[in-house]
Design a protein around this motif. Sequence first.
Motif, short mmCIF file in Angstrom:
data_model
loop_
_atom_site.label_atom_id
_atom_site.label_comp_id
_atom_site.label_asym_id
_atom_site.label_seq_id
_atom_site.Cartn_x
_atom_site.Cartn_y
_atom_site.Cartn_z
N ASP A 116 0.64 -1.60 0.14
CA ASP A 116 -0.55 0.30 -0.17
C ASP A 116 1.10 1.88 0.23
OD1 ASP A 116 -2.21 1.49 0.14
OD2 ASP A 116 -2.18 0.60 2.66
N PRO A 117 1.64 1.51 -1.26
CA PRO A 117 2.39 2.47 -1.07
C PRO A 117 1.77 4.08 -0.95
CG PRO A 117 2.10 1.62 -3.62
CD PRO A 117 1.85 0.71 -2.33
N GLU A 118 0.93 4.29 -1.91
CA GLU A 118 -0.11 5.32 -1.22
C GLU A 118 -0.51 5.91 0.10
OE1 GLU A 118 0.48 8.06 -3.37
OE2 GLU A 118 2.13 5.82 -4.06
N GLY A 119 -1.20 4.67 0.58
CA GLY A 119 -2.25 4.58 1.80
C GLY A 119 -3.29 4.89 1.20
N HIS A 124 -11.06 0.25 4.02
CA HIS A 124 -12.46 0.56 3.95
C HIS A 124 -12.97 -1.00 3.77
CE1 HIS A 124 -13.56 4.36 5.58
NE2 HIS A 124 -12.96 5.11 4.36
N PRO A 125 -12.19 -2.20 4.26
CA PRO A 125 -12.84 -3.25 3.77
C PRO A 125 -14.44 -3.79 3.88
CG PRO A 125 -12.35 -3.59 6.17
CD PRO A 125 -12.42 -1.90 5.66
N SER A 126 -14.92 -4.28 2.72
CA SER A 126 -15.77 -4.14 2.18
C SER A 126 -16.95 -5.18 3.21
CB SER A 126 -16.05 -4.86 0.35
OG SER A 126 -15.35 -3.80 -0.42
N ILE A 142 -5.11 4.50 11.06
CA ILE A 142 -3.68 3.42 10.67
C ILE A 142 -3.40 3.43 9.26
CG2 ILE A 142 -2.43 2.01 10.90
CD1 ILE A 142 -3.72 2.66 14.42
N MET A 143 -4.67 2.35 8.67
CA MET A 143 -4.83 1.96 7.05
C MET A 143 -4.71 2.90 6.30
SD MET A 143 -4.67 -1.17 8.38
CE MET A 143 -5.63 -1.94 6.50
N SER A 144 -4.97 5.03 6.79
CA SER A 144 -4.56 5.75 5.74
C SER A 144 -3.65 5.92 5.17
CB SER A 144 -5.53 6.48 5.91
OG SER A 144 -4.88 7.94 7.39
N LYS A 145 -2.30 6.05 6.10
CA LYS A 145 -1.07 6.00 5.76
C LYS A 145 0.01 4.98 4.60
CE LYS A 145 -0.89 8.58 10.10
NZ LYS A 145 -0.15 7.81 11.56
N ILE A 156 -12.20 -9.00 4.21
CA ILE A 156 -13.30 -10.29 4.88
C ILE A 156 -11.64 -9.64 6.62
CG2 ILE A 156 -13.60 -12.11 5.18
CD1 ILE A 156 -15.73 -11.42 3.59
N ASP A 157 -11.20 -10.82 6.68
CA ASP A 157 -10.37 -11.51 7.55
C ASP A 157 -9.04 -10.10 7.94
OD1 ASP A 157 -10.44 -12.41 10.21
OD2 ASP A 157 -8.92 -13.93 9.68
N PHE A 158 -10.29 -8.86 8.58
CA PHE A 158 -9.23 -7.76 8.24
C PHE A 158 -8.30 -7.05 9.91
CE2 PHE A 158 -13.94 -6.41 7.53
CZ PHE A 158 -13.80 -5.95 9.06
#
Length: 412
Positions: A116-119, A124-126, A142-145, A156-158
């Motif tokens: 995830d190089p751009e963040g 937002h997991p489906s 955290i996941m936005s970075k 699913i399993d996030f």
Amino acid sequence: MRFFALACAALCYCLVAGAAKAAAPTAPLNCDRVMPDAKSAGPECARSWFDSHLRLNDVQTAGTAESYKLRPSTTLITLISMGSKADALQLDFGEPPIDQQLNLGARSLTFDIAFDPEGGLYEHPSGALMAGQFLEDSYIAIMSKPGFKVVHILDIDFNSSCLTLNACLQSVASWSRKNPDHLPLVIMLRTNDDRTPMPGATTPIKFNAAAFDALDAQLRSVFGANELITPDMVQGKFHTLREAVLAHHWPTLGEARGKILFLLDDNAQKVALYRGARRSLEGRAMFVATDDKSPAAAFVTVENPLKDGAAIAKDVRAGLIVHTYSDADTKEARAKNTARRDAAFASGAQLVSTDFLVADPRIGPYQVRIPGNKTAQCDSLLPPGKCAGLDAVLDEGAQIPPPSPAKARQGH
């Protein structure tokens, strides 16, 4: 004042020296490391003998197969079970925090990583949306970075105890530096870049050569060169890494204590991308799990020791380190079936991965421990008298509690 300063200096020296001795215990002065086996060396000298005579590939340990995984929410499990009850059962478990696993004796860990190089790609997991599951602001932040994310199954399993690879590695590094005498830790990494077949699923970024270069840089940013065992260190002056391990050129336990070793445990295409045009793994931070005939061979993964025990034993005797699984998809745990676990240890595989280092009370008493409830043991394929039953001293830092009577019936 001068006397006071000298006294303080002397006191500080004593404290530092005492701490150093506590962190790195030395062998009794009369230990004879030339003895042919641990029994001849004697119980007080067994640890010193092991550190001098055993190599990294001579020891069996247990570790976790999805070290970061948390149990999915009840609403998400219910949603998954509507499509497949079997899938829901496979995902309905979780692991303790990383440092707790290490304290309990795990000496290998596994992380599934998404690029995830751009963040923001996985924030937002489906599955959460479909299950009506609220995501904490901290999770989204955290996941936005930018950076490698740690996820079992995308969308699913996030739920992970450490959402980023950096956070997972920092947990390992912190524990390792507080316990510098530990047996070497093997950290296995698997790429996670397959789209989950579901509505609204994320389209992941595929790993390429640049992604693997960034991954190596991430590993080296957390651990210094003096904390790592790398392919170049094992290969030494040999023409290929495989030639080195077939010559048993692994470091001794004494040389490997306190160190970290990374293993890319992935498919052949990913391994080829990571190797590039290299003869073996020159300059790379990670070993790879590959075919035992490859010039880069040092580790092989053989998933089922019940079916392939003979192949495992052959590779172990040749000098390779073999990784195998004592259970999969919670099936053995739910059936209270220990046959695969017992076959894993009997096969000689040095790395045994499980989802049940600790028994899950929701599932049953099944757990996977080195026989005798130890952190490590001499490999089951070593000559019987070499370790003389003294291998409890191999790694005395784990805080392994005695199993309850219920657990003792099924667990090691």
